[in-house]
Design an enzyme around this catalytic site. Structure first.
Site, short mmCIF file in Angstrom:
data_model
loop_
_atom_site.label_atom_id
_atom_site.label_comp_id
_atom_site.label_asym_id
_atom_site.label_seq_id
_atom_site.Cartn_x
_atom_site.Cartn_y
_atom_site.Cartn_z
N SER A 169 1.00 -1.14 0.27
CA SER A 169 0.10 0.06 0.00
C SER A 169 0.87 1.15 -0.14
O SER A 169 1.66 1.68 0.89
CB SER A 169 -0.90 0.01 1.20
OG SER A 169 -1.33 1.23 1.55
N HIS B 117 -1.03 -1.52 -4.36
CA HIS B 117 -2.52 -1.05 -3.59
C HIS B 117 -2.38 0.58 -3.36
O HIS B 117 -1.55 0.92 -2.72
CB HIS B 117 -2.15 -1.93 -2.64
CG HIS B 117 -3.71 -1.71 -1.85
ND1 HIS B 117 -4.86 -2.74 -1.93
CD2 HIS B 117 -4.18 -0.96 -0.89
CE1 HIS B 117 -5.93 -2.48 -1.11
NE2 HIS B 117 -5.33 -1.08 -0.52
N ASP C 179 -4.69 3.54 -1.94
CA ASP C 179 -5.68 3.71 -1.45
C ASP C 179 -6.43 5.05 -1.45
O ASP C 179 -5.45 6.28 -1.34
CB ASP C 179 -5.29 3.79 0.24
CG ASP C 179 -4.82 2.30 0.71
OD1 ASP C 179 -5.92 1.35 0.62
OD2 ASP C 179 -3.71 1.94 1.18
N MET D 132 -8.86 7.98 -0.40
CA MET D 132 -9.80 8.45 0.90
C MET D 132 -10.20 10.04 0.30
O MET D 132 -9.46 10.57 -0.09
CB MET D 132 -8.89 8.23 2.09
CG MET D 132 -8.04 6.95 2.26
SD MET D 132 -7.46 6.96 3.70
CE MET D 132 -6.75 5.28 3.88
N HIS E 292 -8.02 1.00 -4.20
CA HIS E 292 -9.25 0.71 -3.18
C HIS E 292 -9.79 1.91 -2.90
O HIS E 292 -9.36 3.02 -2.52
CB HIS E 292 -8.45 0.24 -1.88
CG HIS E 292 -9.00 0.01 -0.69
ND1 HIS E 292 -8.38 -0.26 0.62
CD2 HIS E 292 -10.56 -0.03 -0.40
CE1 HIS E 292 -9.42 -0.31 1.54
NE2 HIS E 292 -10.74 -0.16 0.93
N MET F 65 -12.21 4.33 -0.96
CA MET F 65 -12.94 4.61 0.10
C MET F 65 -13.52 6.21 0.16
O MET F 65 -13.15 7.07 0.83
CB MET F 65 -11.85 4.38 1.43
CG MET F 65 -11.35 3.09 1.77
SD MET F 65 -9.82 3.01 2.53
CE MET F 65 -8.77 3.23 1.29
N MET G 197 -11.09 -6.48 5.45
CA MET G 197 -10.43 -5.43 6.15
C MET G 197 -10.18 -5.80 7.46
O MET G 197 -11.05 -6.19 8.02
CB MET G 197 -11.36 -3.88 6.29
CG MET G 197 -11.59 -3.31 4.80
SD MET G 197 -10.25 -2.69 4.00
CE MET G 197 -9.45 -1.65 4.93
N ASP H 265 -6.57 -6.84 4.01
CA ASP H 265 -6.00 -5.29 4.25
C ASP H 265 -6.01 -4.65 5.65
O ASP H 265 -7.02 -4.48 6.20
CB ASP H 265 -6.66 -4.52 3.16
CG ASP H 265 -6.14 -2.98 2.94
OD1 ASP H 265 -5.23 -2.65 3.49
OD2 ASP H 265 -6.75 -2.27 2.33
C1 DX5 Z 1 -6.61 1.32 5.47
C2 DX5 Z 1 -5.92 1.02 3.96
C3 DX5 Z 1 -4.90 0.02 4.03
C4 DX5 Z 1 -3.68 0.68 4.68
C5 DX5 Z 1 -2.82 -0.44 5.00
O1 DX5 Z 1 -7.51 2.32 5.36
O2 DX5 Z 1 -6.88 0.48 3.04
O3 DX5 Z 1 -4.56 -0.18 2.59
O4 DX5 Z 1 -2.82 1.61 3.85
O5 DX5 Z 1 -1.65 -0.12 5.84
P1 DX5 Z 1 -0.90 -1.09 6.90
O6 DX5 Z 1 -0.24 -2.48 6.07
O7 DX5 Z 1 0.13 -0.05 7.38
O8 DX5 Z 1 -1.84 -1.49 7.88
ZN ZN Z 2 -6.41 -0.43 1.17
#
Ligand code: DX5
Ligand code: ZN
Length: 227
Positions: free
Chosen positions: A10, A35, A37, A39, A68, A70, A139, A177
């Site tokens: 990620s 990956h 993320d 947000m 991903h 969010m 998750m 994840d």
């Molecule tokens: C959380 C994200 C994850 C996160 C994982 O909302 O979807 O992908 O970045 O990070 P680590 O591996 O540090 O928990």
């Molecule tokens: Zn993620």
């Protein structure tokens, strides 16, 4: 026989001042997916990046971009992320009123469709869409931030998802994840995960450490050809 798990760093844990270099470094270090993320400060209490940054990263790696989302609403932005270079687009069921429609939209754009389940979201939200998905993300933290601790209750959900996927007979990636690290990777794999998202665990120690970090997460199965 379980295959060696794929590792999806990620980039949330990467150095944001040099994202292109970071993506190249984990690609060279043996990552399987990138990956990403996304947000929106509304669906989750954090803000990250939009399609322009995904598009800027695209030339830096040939790997699958595992995007991903969010964000809510998601549908409005799915075409932009596909145009930017997403290969897999994953949505949360809570991000819109019509999960099936979101999945159809992703597939209509020729991409793989994923669904991410928050820790409190039951697996049965997928009961009527198993045939429409290519990936399930369990998750193991509440989404929004990297570097959180793995929620142990996720293990039984991973195992239940594994069972359901195997019974269905279609190829669906089972991704985990959040909070994946060297200590818990083996039990997550044993529970049936085939893709491990790992932010902090991949990006710790700087670029020289990435290859070893990825190898350690994959575990011994990777060295024996996946037995
Ligand atoms: C959380 C994200 C994850 C996160 C994982 O909302 O979807 O992908 O970045 O990070 P680590 O591996 O540090 O928990
Ligand atoms: Zn993620």
């Amino acid at each position: 026989m379980q295959q060696a798990p794929r590792i999806a760093p990620s980039i949330l844990a990467a150095d944001f001042a040099k994202l292109g270099e970071e993506v190249r470094a984990v690609t060279e270090a043996g990552a399987d997916y990138i990956h990403i993320d996304i947000m929106d400060g509304h669906f989750v209490p954090n803000l990250t990046i939009g399609p322009a940054v995904v598009a800027a990263l695209r030339p830096h790696s040939p790997l699958t971009f595992d995007v991903h989302l969010m964000i809510a609403p998601a549908d409005l932005y799915i075409p932009a992320f596909v145009k930017a270079g997403a290969d897999i687009v994953t949505v949360h069921p809570e991000s819109g009123p019509h999960l099936h429609r979101s999945l159809q939209l992703i597939k209509s754009l020729g991409k793989k469709a994923g669904v991410a389940l928050n820790p409190a979201t039951p697996l049965d939200v997928l009961d009527h869409v198993w045939d429409d998905i290519d990936l399930v993300t369990i998750m193991s933290v509440n989404p929004g931030f990297g570097g959180q601790s793995f929620i142990a209750g996720a293990l039984s959900k991973i195992a239940a998802a594994r069972k359901r996927i195997d019974a269905g007979g279609r190829t669906i990636d089972l991704e985990v994840d959040g909070g994946v690290n060297n200590e818990n990777a083996a039990e997550i794999i044993a529970a049936g995960a085939d893709v491990l998202v790992a932010g902090s665990a991949t990006f710790s120690g700087g670029p020289e450490a990435y290859a070893q970090n990825i190898r350690t997460l994959r575990g011994p199965a990777a060295h024996t050809g996946g037995s």
